[in-house]
Write a protein that holds these residues in place. Structure first.
Motif, mmCIF file in Angstrom:
data_model
loop_
_atom_site.group_PDB
_atom_site.id
_atom_site.type_symbol
_atom_site.label_atom_id
_atom_site.label_comp_id
_atom_site.label_asym_id
_atom_site.label_seq_id
_atom_site.Cartn_x
_atom_site.Cartn_y
_atom_site.Cartn_z
ATOM 1 N N ALA A 52 -2.759 -58.070 27.103
ATOM 2 C CA ALA A 52 -1.313 -58.116 27.370
ATOM 3 C C ALA A 52 -0.892 -56.900 28.184
ATOM 4 O O ALA A 52 -0.083 -57.012 29.112
ATOM 5 N N SER A 55 -1.870 -57.531 31.719
ATOM 6 C CA SER A 55 -0.952 -58.484 32.353
ATOM 7 C C SER A 55 0.377 -57.821 32.688
ATOM 8 O O SER A 55 0.996 -58.140 33.707
ATOM 9 N N ALA A 95 6.010 -60.841 22.595
ATOM 10 C CA ALA A 95 5.915 -62.216 23.103
ATOM 11 C C ALA A 95 7.299 -62.757 23.429
ATOM 12 O O ALA A 95 7.491 -63.431 24.451
ATOM 13 N N ILE A 131 1.314 -62.788 28.906
ATOM 14 C CA ILE A 131 1.621 -61.883 27.792
ATOM 15 C C ILE A 131 2.096 -62.682 26.590
ATOM 16 O O ILE A 131 1.636 -62.484 25.467
ATOM 17 N N LEU A 135 0.167 -62.958 22.889
ATOM 18 C CA LEU A 135 0.724 -62.298 21.716
ATOM 19 C C LEU A 135 1.470 -63.210 20.750
ATOM 20 O O LEU A 135 1.709 -62.817 19.605
#
Length: 139
Positions: A52, A55, A95, A131, A135
């Motif tokens: 994440a 990203s 998220a 992402i 997540l």
């Protein structure tokens, strides 16, 4: 998770393509810092937070040279603030921020007059989707 909430509020209030790009930059920075600060808190979440973060770097870089990106945008926080809550709550918050980020960037892409702005927003939205997928629970 105050930083995550503040980034989300700024993102939702952003107006116009330049304002949204600036808010998106800040949101990607928050994801980078918070993901890095939480990666080693749970072996089971290490990869998700690490990818994440990658990203978020890619999303931030995607908008860095968009023509409508303001010349001076916020610098990243010097040190991450303590993150309160368990890693799954932190992951959920990131998220959610990433989901809002993707939606706003796609919205900006639809309004952008310059093709390079549209492309940057669409590319960054794809990274925000990654992402969120990494997540979100069950991601």
């Amino acid at each position: 998770m105050k930083e995550v909430d503040l980034a989300r509020q700024r993102l939702l209030r952003a107006d116009g393509v330049p304002g949204l790009l600036s808010a998106a930059w800040d949101a990607f920075e928050v994801v980078m810092v918070v993901a890095a600060a939480n990666a080693d808190k749970s072996a089971g979440m290490y990869a998700a937070f690490t990818f994440a973060r990658g990203s978020a770097v890619s999303g931030r870089n995607a908008i860095a040279f968009a023509p409508s990106m303001p010349a001076c945008y916020a610098a990243p926080p010097a040190t991450p603030a303590p993150v309160i809550g368990d890693v799954h709550e932190v992951a959920d918050a990131l998220a959610g921020l990433a989901s809002a980020l993707s939606a706003r960037l796609r919205e900006a892409a639809g309004r952008a007059g310059d093709a390079r702005d549209r492309g940057a927003c669409q590319d960054a939205a794809g990274h925000a989707d990654q992402i969120s997928n990494l997540l979100a629970r069950g991601g």
